[in-house]
Design an enzyme around this catalytic site. Structure first.
Site, short mmCIF file in Angstrom:
data_model
loop_
_atom_site.label_atom_id
_atom_site.label_comp_id
_atom_site.label_asym_id
_atom_site.label_seq_id
_atom_site.Cartn_x
_atom_site.Cartn_y
_atom_site.Cartn_z
N ASP A 100 0.88 -1.21 -0.01
CA ASP A 100 -0.07 -0.01 0.00
C ASP A 100 0.76 1.21 -0.01
OD1 ASP A 100 1.09 0.10 2.49
OD2 ASP A 100 -0.74 -0.16 3.51
N GLU A 122 -0.26 -8.96 -1.13
CA GLU A 122 -0.98 -8.45 0.17
C GLU A 122 -2.13 -7.37 -0.33
OE1 GLU A 122 0.53 -5.34 3.08
OE2 GLU A 122 1.42 -7.11 3.96
#
Ligand code: UD1
Ligand code: UDP
Length: 385
Positions: A100, A122
């Site tokens: 992220d 992820e």
């Protein structure tokens, strides 16, 4: 096998490097079918290089973009520009990004502009609040929109993706590669090289390990946390705080103002992953706003108090090893004190649970990629906690 695919990994910060390293190593095990290419943005410099050294990864490309005080605009534009050239030259069959960060999102967008498929490692973690964590929640969601393959670490993250109508056949539940990395590093017999860590009396003192870096905690929230820590070391003689301070100058300034020179507080530079993981293994309690630490510490059976109001990693909260406590000074003090004085409360949180992985995530991810390109017949097995 006559077909060979080129798989490019793109990463740039410490946590991406730690979690991508097992994938880079696994990709190297398939020379007949995979040509690996590693491109680092170096959104982080020293903190990235520490990980590259540990896992002996030599990047094929290093965009070297880090600058002191870099803004989100600086990072995004420099990553896009740098990767354009790399993608033009290498023409990979797939680009893998992790997590992220701004490197993640800009990497995915650059690949998309080249009409190159993207695998998101992820994938699917969500808080549901676009400003917390900022900008990570949106980086992860936007990367998810672009991704062709989604490597969800857990069933919870898979469910988040399904709720957003991500096609189920593109999702693979793999476990988190951070647990693969942890298996490489934690050893009972580990001894620290660092002089300041050598001085810590792990047997006699209860060590509280602290890390903080979240953008939304910069300023007053961090000050509140550090003041609570000051109160705790003044009150408990047998407590020692070990705090590897993130290299962000905005973090370092406040840490030094609030905690500099205090007895029983060791402020040290960021540690290499190996000593850090082994320090977690020996710590009594961990206070952090980190994402990765929230995943690693439960696997080591360490209570974690999370200095945030939301988390995209609810699994360990449900399991009871992680508690969200925010950054209010009184709350941080009270919650930490409870774990210091109430043995039952401590024991309840210190039971080792590992909802995040079994050390096989990288293998599953590479098997999923081979399956996607028709180089393997079966989907990989599914990680189950
Ligand atoms: C970044 C990520 C965050 C991730 C964190 C992990 C974004 C927007 N943020 O935040 O998601 O959780 O990394 O640590 O992608 N610095 C150095 N040396 C280093 C690393 C950083 O000096 O090795 C300093 C630089 O002055 C840099 C500053 O830290 O400008 C901030 O780095 P940056 O990558 O912008 O943000 P982080 O807070 O590290
Ligand atoms: N870590 C490290 N050295 C340190 C502090 C943390 O190697 O001094 C590791 C930690 O074990 C975890 C990762 O860095 O794997 C987490 O990075 P960070 O907290 O910077 O980022 P986040 O996970 O919040 O994105």
């Amino acid at each position: 096998m006559d077909k060979k695919i080129k798989v490019m990994t793109v990463f740039g910060t410490r946590p991406e490097a730690i979690k991508m390293a097992p994938i880079v190593l696994e990709l190297q095990k398939h020379p007949d079918t995979i040509t690996p290419v590693v491109a680092v943005t170096a959104q982080h410099r020293e903190m990235l290089d520490q990980v590259l050294r540990l896992f002996k990864i030599k990047p094929d490309y290093d965009l070297d973009i880090m600058a002191a005080g870099q803004t989100l605009f600086d990072i995004t534009t420099k990553v896009m520009r740098g990767l354009d050239d790399v993608l033009t030259k290498e023409k990979p069959d797939i680009v893998l990004v992790h997590g992220d960060t701004t490197t993640t999102f800009a990497g995915a967008l650059a690949a998309y502009y080249h009409q190159t498929p993207v695998g998101h490692v992820e994938a699917g973690l969500r808080t549901g609040d676009k400003y917390a964590p900022f900008p990570e929640e949106m980086n992860r969601r936007l990367t998810g929109c672009i991704a062709d393959l989604n490597f969800a670490p857990t069933e919870t993250s898979e469910a988040n993706l399904l709720a957003e109508n991500v096609p189920p056949e593109t999702i693979f539940v793999t476990g988190n590669t951070v647990i693969d990395a942890l298996h490489h590093t934690v050893q009972d017999a580990f001894s620290f090289d660092d002089d300041r860590l050598k001085q810590v009396e792990f047997g006699k003192k209860r060590v509280i390990l602290v890390t903080t870096h979240r953008r939304e905690n910069l300023g007053e929230p961090m000050r509140h946390v550090y003041r609570a820590l000051r109160r705790l070391v003044n009150e408990f003689d047998d407590v020692e705080i070990v705090f590897p301070v993130h290299r962000n100058p905005k973090v370092r300034e406040i840490v030094n103002e609030e905690l500099g020179g205090l007895r029983n507080v060791k402020l040290i530079d960021p540690l290499d992953y190996e000593p850090f993981a082994n320090l977690m293994h020996r710590a009594h309690i961990i206070l952090t706003d980190s994402g990765g630490v929230q995943e690693e510490a439960p696997a080591l059976g360490k209570p974690v108090l999370v200095l945030r109001d939301t988390t995209e990693r609810p699994e360990a909260v449900s399991a009871g090893t992680v508690k969200l406590i925010g950054t209010d000074c009184a709350r941080v003090y009270e919650e930490t004190k409870r774990l210091l004085v109430d043995e039952a409360a401590y024991s309840r949180m210190a039971e080792a649970v590992n909802p995040y992985g079994d050390g096989q995530a990288a293998r599953r991810i590479i098997e999923a990629i081979l399956y996607h390109f028709h180089l393997a017949e079966d989907r990989p097995d599914v990680f189950m906690a």
